[in-house]
Design a protein around this motif. Structure first.
Motif, PDB file in Angstrom:
ATOM      1  N   LEU A 283      44.020  44.816  41.924  1.00  0.00           N
ATOM      2  CA  LEU A 283      44.489  44.212  40.869  1.00  0.00           C
ATOM      3  C   LEU A 283      44.422  45.253  40.151  1.00  0.00           C
ATOM      4  CD1 LEU A 283      42.183  41.834  39.987  1.00  0.00           C
ATOM      5  CD2 LEU A 283      43.966  41.511  39.863  1.00  0.00           C
ATOM      6  N   TYR A 284      44.993  46.766  40.528  1.00  0.00           N
ATOM      7  CA  TYR A 284      45.353  47.728  40.059  1.00  0.00           C
ATOM      8  C   TYR A 284      46.724  47.459  39.347  1.00  0.00           C
ATOM      9  CZ  TYR A 284      45.061  53.290  39.802  1.00  0.00           C
ATOM     10  OH  TYR A 284      46.635  54.347  39.142  1.00  0.00           O
ATOM     11  N   GLY A 285      46.217  48.521  38.919  1.00  0.00           N
ATOM     12  CA  GLY A 285      47.988  48.804  37.755  1.00  0.00           C
ATOM     13  C   GLY A 285      48.935  47.711  37.034  1.00  0.00           C
ATOM     14  N   LEU A 286      47.987  46.179  37.018  1.00  0.00           N
ATOM     15  CA  LEU A 286      48.435  45.469  36.438  1.00  0.00           C
ATOM     16  C   LEU A 286      47.983  44.778  34.796  1.00  0.00           C
ATOM     17  CD1 LEU A 286      48.389  42.320  38.909  1.00  0.00           C
ATOM     18  CD2 LEU A 286      49.917  43.636  38.637  1.00  0.00           C
ATOM     19  N   ARG A 287      48.104  46.225  34.561  1.00  0.00           N
ATOM     20  CA  ARG A 287      48.220  46.262  33.191  1.00  0.00           C
ATOM     21  C   ARG A 287      48.330  45.480  32.316  1.00  0.00           C
ATOM     22  NH1 ARG A 287      44.325  50.470  32.509  1.00  0.00           N
ATOM     23  NH2 ARG A 287      44.298  52.167  34.234  1.00  0.00           N
ATOM     24  N   MET A 288      49.163  44.821  32.498  1.00  0.00           N
ATOM     25  CA  MET A 288      50.655  43.621  31.110  1.00  0.00           C
ATOM     26  C   MET A 288      50.234  42.265  31.956  1.00  0.00           C
ATOM     27  SD  MET A 288      51.218  45.311  28.659  1.00  0.00           S
ATOM     28  CE  MET A 288      52.604  44.561  27.919  1.00  0.00           C
ATOM     29  N   LEU A 289      48.965  42.190  32.697  1.00  0.00           N
ATOM     30  CA  LEU A 289      49.450  40.537  33.512  1.00  0.00           C
ATOM     31  C   LEU A 289      47.984  39.938  32.302  1.00  0.00           C
ATOM     32  CD1 LEU A 289      49.618  38.820  36.505  1.00  0.00           C
ATOM     33  CD2 LEU A 289      47.106  39.887  37.201  1.00  0.00           C
ATOM     34  N   ARG A 301      33.237  35.834  46.430  1.00  0.00           N
ATOM     35  CA  ARG A 301      32.931  37.046  45.291  1.00  0.00           C
ATOM     36  C   ARG A 301      33.866  37.600  44.670  1.00  0.00           C
ATOM     37  NH1 ARG A 301      32.475  42.794  46.137  1.00  0.00           N
ATOM     38  NH2 ARG A 301      30.449  43.526  45.292  1.00  0.00           N
ATOM     39  N   ILE A 302      33.367  37.697  43.544  1.00  0.00           N
ATOM     40  CA  ILE A 302      33.745  38.284  42.139  1.00  0.00           C
ATOM     41  C   ILE A 302      33.455  40.017  42.119  1.00  0.00           C
ATOM     42  CG2 ILE A 302      34.899  38.307  40.259  1.00  0.00           C
ATOM     43  CD1 ILE A 302      34.565  35.554  39.669  1.00  0.00           C
ATOM     44  N   SER A 303      34.018  40.402  42.564  1.00  0.00           N
ATOM     45  CA  SER A 303      33.269  42.275  42.449  1.00  0.00           C
ATOM     46  C   SER A 303      32.974  42.383  40.885  1.00  0.00           C
ATOM     47  CB  SER A 303      34.383  43.458  42.988  1.00  0.00           C
ATOM     48  OG  SER A 303      35.196  43.389  42.353  1.00  0.00           O
ATOM     49  N   PRO A 304      31.987  43.353  41.203  1.00  0.00           N
ATOM     50  CA  PRO A 304      31.477  43.827  39.212  1.00  0.00           C
ATOM     51  C   PRO A 304      32.385  44.321  39.010  1.00  0.00           C
ATOM     52  CG  PRO A 304      29.685  44.162  41.108  1.00  0.00           C
ATOM     53  CD  PRO A 304      31.353  43.670  41.994  1.00  0.00           C
ATOM     54  N   ASP A 305      33.469  45.119  38.991  1.00  0.00           N
ATOM     55  CA  ASP A 305      34.549  45.731  38.497  1.00  0.00           C
ATOM     56  C   ASP A 305      35.588  44.968  38.399  1.00  0.00           C
ATOM     57  OD1 ASP A 305      34.571  46.332  40.674  1.00  0.00           O
ATOM     58  OD2 ASP A 305      34.445  49.184  40.596  1.00  0.00           O
ATOM     59  N   ALA A 306      35.667  43.940  39.350  1.00  0.00           N
ATOM     60  CA  ALA A 306      37.467  43.565  39.376  1.00  0.00           C
ATOM     61  C   ALA A 306      38.035  43.371  38.083  1.00  0.00           C
ATOM     62  CB  ALA A 306      37.371  42.030  39.328  1.00  0.00           C
ATOM     63  N   TRP A 307      37.624  43.047  37.026  1.00  0.00           N
ATOM     64  CA  TRP A 307      38.399  43.245  35.849  1.00  0.00           C
ATOM     65  C   TRP A 307      39.206  44.928  34.907  1.00  0.00           C
ATOM     66  CZ3 TRP A 307      40.265  38.954  37.243  1.00  0.00           C
ATOM     67  CH2 TRP A 307      39.536  37.611  37.602  1.00  0.00           C
ATOM     68  N   GLU A 308      39.278  45.528  35.884  1.00  0.00           N
ATOM     69  CA  GLU A 308      39.104  47.343  34.975  1.00  0.00           C
ATOM     70  C   GLU A 308      40.502  47.353  34.943  1.00  0.00           C
ATOM     71  OE1 GLU A 308      38.045  51.856  35.730  1.00  0.00           O
ATOM     72  OE2 GLU A 308      37.392  50.164  36.720  1.00  0.00           O
ATOM     73  N   PHE A 309      41.245  46.884  35.786  1.00  0.00           N
ATOM     74  CA  PHE A 309      42.654  46.975  35.502  1.00  0.00           C
ATOM     75  C   PHE A 309      43.791  46.138  34.825  1.00  0.00           C
ATOM     76  CE2 PHE A 309      41.504  49.491  39.103  1.00  0.00           C
ATOM     77  CZ  PHE A 309      41.721  51.058  38.063  1.00  0.00           C
ATOM     78  N   CYS A 310      43.321  45.489  34.439  1.00  0.00           N
ATOM     79  CA  CYS A 310      44.080  43.525  33.562  1.00  0.00           C
ATOM     80  C   CYS A 310      43.064  42.900  32.476  1.00  0.00           C
ATOM     81  CB  CYS A 310      43.797  42.612  35.164  1.00  0.00           C
ATOM     82  SG  CYS A 310      43.111  41.928  36.090  1.00  0.00           S
ATOM     83  N   GLN A 311      42.696  43.884  31.875  1.00  0.00           N
ATOM     84  CA  GLN A 311      42.220  43.155  30.890  1.00  0.00           C
ATOM     85  C   GLN A 311      42.495  42.438  29.488  1.00  0.00           C
ATOM     86  OE1 GLN A 311      39.039  45.639  29.681  1.00  0.00           O
ATOM     87  NE2 GLN A 311      38.884  46.491  31.433  1.00  0.00           N
ATOM     88  N   ARG A 312      44.071  42.640  30.196  1.00  0.00           N
ATOM     89  CA  ARG A 312      45.032  41.544  29.440  1.00  0.00           C
ATOM     90  C   ARG A 312      44.794  40.093  29.584  1.00  0.00           C
ATOM     91  NH1 ARG A 312      48.001  44.359  25.665  1.00  0.00           N
ATOM     92  NH2 ARG A 312      48.447  46.484  25.533  1.00  0.00           N
ATOM     93  N   LEU A 313      44.643  39.943  30.952  1.00  0.00           N
ATOM     94  CA  LEU A 313      44.297  38.105  30.870  1.00  0.00           C
ATOM     95  C   LEU A 313      43.929  37.135  30.392  1.00  0.00           C
ATOM     96  CD1 LEU A 313      42.297  37.966  34.635  1.00  0.00           C
ATOM     97  CD2 LEU A 313      44.975  37.870  34.046  1.00  0.00           C
ATOM     98  N   SER A 314      45.161  35.981  29.704  1.00  0.00           N
ATOM     99  CA  SER A 314      44.729  34.602  29.430  1.00  0.00           C
ATOM    100  C   SER A 314      44.453  33.722  29.652  1.00  0.00           C
ATOM    101  CB  SER A 314      45.839  34.829  27.822  1.00  0.00           C
ATOM    102  OG  SER A 314      46.859  34.155  29.013  1.00  0.00           O
ATOM    103  N   GLU A 315      44.487  33.905  30.921  1.00  0.00           N
ATOM    104  CA  GLU A 315      44.395  32.399  31.708  1.00  0.00           C
ATOM    105  C   GLU A 315      44.236  32.229  33.074  1.00  0.00           C
ATOM    106  OE1 GLU A 315      46.834  27.922  32.788  1.00  0.00           O
ATOM    107  OE2 GLU A 315      47.440  29.227  31.996  1.00  0.00           O
ATOM    108  N   LEU A 316      43.003  32.500  34.232  1.00  0.00           N
ATOM    109  CA  LEU A 316      42.697  33.071  34.766  1.00  0.00           C
ATOM    110  C   LEU A 316      41.557  30.825  36.213  1.00  0.00           C
ATOM    111  CD1 LEU A 316      41.596  34.420  37.145  1.00  0.00           C
ATOM    112  CD2 LEU A 316      39.569  34.512  36.081  1.00  0.00           C
ATOM    113  N   PHE A 331      32.921  38.452  34.871  1.00  0.00           N
ATOM    114  CA  PHE A 331      33.787  38.578  33.868  1.00  0.00           C
ATOM    115  C   PHE A 331      34.544  39.690  32.701  1.00  0.00           C
ATOM    116  CE2 PHE A 331      32.838  33.683  34.771  1.00  0.00           C
ATOM    117  CZ  PHE A 331      33.888  34.190  35.622  1.00  0.00           C
ATOM    118  N   VAL A 332      33.283  40.765  33.080  1.00  0.00           N
ATOM    119  CA  VAL A 332      33.232  41.964  32.359  1.00  0.00           C
ATOM    120  C   VAL A 332      34.389  42.746  31.937  1.00  0.00           C
ATOM    121  CG1 VAL A 332      32.529  44.846  31.805  1.00  0.00           C
ATOM    122  CG2 VAL A 332      31.166  43.039  32.817  1.00  0.00           C
TER     123      VAL A 332
END
Length: 709
Positions: A283-289, A301-316, A331-332
């Motif tokens: 997910l690295y680099g997907l800052r506007m996703l 598995r969802i790794s503990p820091d999975a969302w570090e680079f895509c924190q603009r998600l509105s739908e998952l 979901f941190v």
């Protein structure tokens, strides 16, 4: 009546055959029908005119019949449709100054058609479902204005570097071909204009890195290919891409940085693949996703820091995967998330507060999992969801709902509890919400005095027409809708659902010893009863449990069930919160959680050694110990805490280095030093003597020893 002009469809006329009025109406209708033909000129024989469309589709005429199109086309003709005609070639030049769109779908063409001079003005060319085997750059030299090209459903097998000339194409559809090879640079001649590329339903198994040097491309589709692995930097060069669709490829591995460079991407669709993990690497680099769809994979598995680079998600969407647990960190970073779909997994464990970061979440779908305890045990599973308006819990084997089940969901309006065979609902269970829609169908209700409140609540909130709820017990009310039960019939003559009478107690045990936890429940029902134990909200398997049952008559006839959990040779991994769950046909009851703490006596890793040193030097004593919890190290001198060196600030204790220092040693520092290691399990000490020699002794003692020698 004279026949209609050639190319003009005959329409039924008003059937008035006599009188001046009838003749006037007839002439008016005839003039009306002839106006389009008069305005556009006569339509070519095989076609019909609906300016700006010249419709020649579905005629299936022999080749000579199409020669009629060599005459000037009707003025203002912008679109020509030659679809569904079994045409195998085209060698007719057209005469038109306005033609812009040509459709030749569902024919048998084997090459790109040429239409004479109008070809240079065509902006849209659709050749769907033909037999074209390759993309010929020479043929497209005649299409300088072409913007939209659809070659889907042909037999193209590769895209070469030489396939396209330089052109201003914006939309390119090559789906449903036989493409296996994408040569490096195959899209370079389209890089200044291309906005949409569709390569669905081909045979692409590998995407060469950086093959898409298309800085303006916004939409890329690669669905239903054979791509198994995506390497890092594969999509670099797609600076403007907003949407990438890669469903049904069998993708099993996304390497770190697989989507790096897609700085503006908003939507990523990866459904129906074989992904097993969500992690920050791919997910690295997907800052506007904003939208991520990963349903129908094998995510465990969802790794503990999975969302570090895509924190603009509105739908998952993570539905239809193999998730069994949602850890606290799942979901941190997703504070902007609005929709979360976790339906149709195998989730049995939801950590307390797992959703606390999702303050903006509006819809949560947890259908068809195994999280009945999250509702029945009144945990804090939904803490933090202050904006949630829609919660879907259908198919989770929920049997009872406690009054604390939905605490914190003050914005909840829509609640779906279908397919749960609910038997009991505590009063005020929904009082924390703003429910406007309740979906509930159960025929298993235990209609006793504890359910009397529900009838009036359904009526007061106008839910009586949207729910389907009926009694299963007592037997004389079985099958009746709760809405038809008289209030006086809601009575409590027994207690069918198990009631916990003795809860397991918090316990402290030494490592290596045994521990037991006991739980007792009673029920007036003789239906089969089972007990399971959980540790930190997860069911324990392969543990030693003894279960007893006995008949008792105190406060009414009942069966008493006792369950004893034996833990042998306990270790630190056994620490946690234990809970028993007693279940029968009428529901489950949950004990309080008892904490087991495992301690270990301290043991020394290093002990201080006797030391003889002269005045003015530095004394160094070492001491270290291990245990659980980690022991505290302290020092004594001659059994007390009076250190002359401490008063004079010559003493230094460094716990992280396990070293005790005395600088500039003096005679008064001499004595017995004790290292004390202490934790909750106990303590122990080790002694060392410090001997300090004065300056004279330091001179004569070696000399004296030399005399004897």
């Amino acid at each position: 009546m004279a026949p209609a002009p050639q190319g003009v469809r005959e329409e039924p006329l008003l059937d008035c055959r006599s009188g001046p009025l009838s003749r006037l109406l007839f002439l008016a209708q005839a003039v009306f029908l002839l106006l389009p033909a008069a305005r556009a000129g006569l339509c070519p024989a095989p076609c019909s005119c609906r300016i700006p469309l010249l419709d020649c589709s579905r005629r299936k005429l022999p080749a000579p019949s199409w020669r009629a199109l060599s005459s000037p086309l009707p003025p203002d003709t912008a679109s020509l449709d030659l679809s569904h005609n079994r045409l195998s070639n085209w060698n007719i030049s057209l005469e038109s100054q306005t033609l812009q769109e040509v459709k030749m779908n569902y024919n048998e063409l084997t090459e790109i058609p040429y239409f004479g001079e109008p070809t240079s003005n065509i902006t849209q060319l659709s050749l769907i479902h033909n037999l074209i085997p390759e993309i010929n750059a020479e043929a497209f030299q005649f299409y300088p204005a072409l913007e939209n090209l659809d070659l889907s459903s042909n037999i193209i097998s590769e895209i070469k570097t030489s396939s396209f000339p330089r052109m201003q194409l914006k939309y390119l559809n090559l789906s449903n071909n036989r493409i296996t090879i994408l040569e490096a640079g195959c899209f370079d001649n389209l890089s200044s204009s291309l906005l949409v590329v569709k390569l669905n339903r081909n045979r692409i198994s590998m995407i060469p890195p950086k093959i898409f040097k298309l800085p303006h491309l916004q939409f890329l589709e690669l669905k239903r290919n054979k791509i198994k692995v995506i390497e890092g930097l594969t999509f670099q060069g797609l600076d403007s891409l907003r949407s990438l669709k890669m469903q049904r490829n069998g993708i099993s591995k996304l390497k770190d940085g697989a989507f790096f460079g897609l700085d503006n991407m908003e939507e990523l669709e990866l459904e129906h693949n074989n992904l097993t993990e969500v992690n920050k690497g791919w997910l690295y680099g997907l800052r506007m996703l904003q939208q991520l769809y990963v349903s129908q994979n094998a995510v465990e598995r969802i790794s503990p820091d999975a969302w570090e680079f895509c924190q603009r998600l509105s739908e998952l969407d993570l539905s239809y995967n193999q998730l069994t647990r949602l850890d606290e960190s799942a979901f941190v970073g997703l504070s902007l998330l609005e929709k979360l779909n976790l339906g149709d997994n195998r989730v049995t464990h939801i950590a307390d507060g797992v959703f606390r970061f999702l303050s903006n979440l509006q819809t949560l779908n947890l259908r068809n999992n195994e999280i009945s305890w999250a509702i029945e045990d009144a945990s804090e599973a939904f803490a933090g969801l202050t904006s949630l308006t829609k919660l879907i819990l259908q198919g989770n084997q929920i049997k009872s709902i406690t009054k604390k089940a939905f605490i914190g969901l003050e914005s909840l309006e829509h609640l779906d509890l279908n397919n749960n065979a609910i038997m009991s609902i505590q009063e005020n269970a929904f009082s924390q919400t703003r429910l406007k829609e309740l979906i509930l169908n159960t025929s298993s209700l235990l209609c006793d005095c504890h359910l009397k409140w529900l009838l009036q609540w359904l009526v007061d909130n106008n839910f009586q027409h949207s729910v389907n709820v009926s009694c299963a017990h007592p037997e004389w009310l079985a099958g009746q809708s709760i809405l038809n039960v008289d209030l006086k019939d809601f009575v409590c003559d027994d207690f069918l659902k198990p009631q916990i009478r003795m809860h397991p107690e918090t316990t402290v045990a030494l490592r290596g010893t045994n521990a037991t936890l006991t739980c007792t429940a009673v029920s007036s029902s003789d239906s089969p009863t089972s007990t399971v134990w959980r540790k930190d909200s997860e069911i324990l398997y392969d543990v030693d449990v003894e279960n007893f049952v006995r008949y008792q008559q105190q406060a009414g006839e009942a069966l008493e069930y006792t369950s004893v959990l034996h833990l042998f040779n306990v270790n630190f991994t056994d620490e946690g919160k234990y809970q028993c769950i007693v279940t029968n046909h009428f529901g489950s009851n949950y004990s309080l959680k008892a904490k087991l703490t495992v301690n270990e006596m301290p043991s020394f890793l290093k002990t201080p050694m006797d030391l003889t040193i002269r005045t003015g030097a530095m004394a160094r004593l070492e001491c270290a110990a291990e245990g659980h919890p980690a022991p505290q190290i302290s020092w004594q001198k001659d059994g007390g805490t009076d250190f002359p060196a401490a008063r004079e600030r010559r003493m230094h204790v460094m716990p992280e280095d396990d070293v005790f220092f005395i600088a500039n040693v003096k005679i008064e520092d001499m004595g017995i030093y004790s290292c004390m290691a202490q934790n909750r399990a106990g303590g122990l000490s080790a002694n060392a003597s410090l001997t300090v020699l004065g300056m004279c002794a330091a001179l004569w003692v070696p000399a004296l020893l030399g005399t004897f020698l």
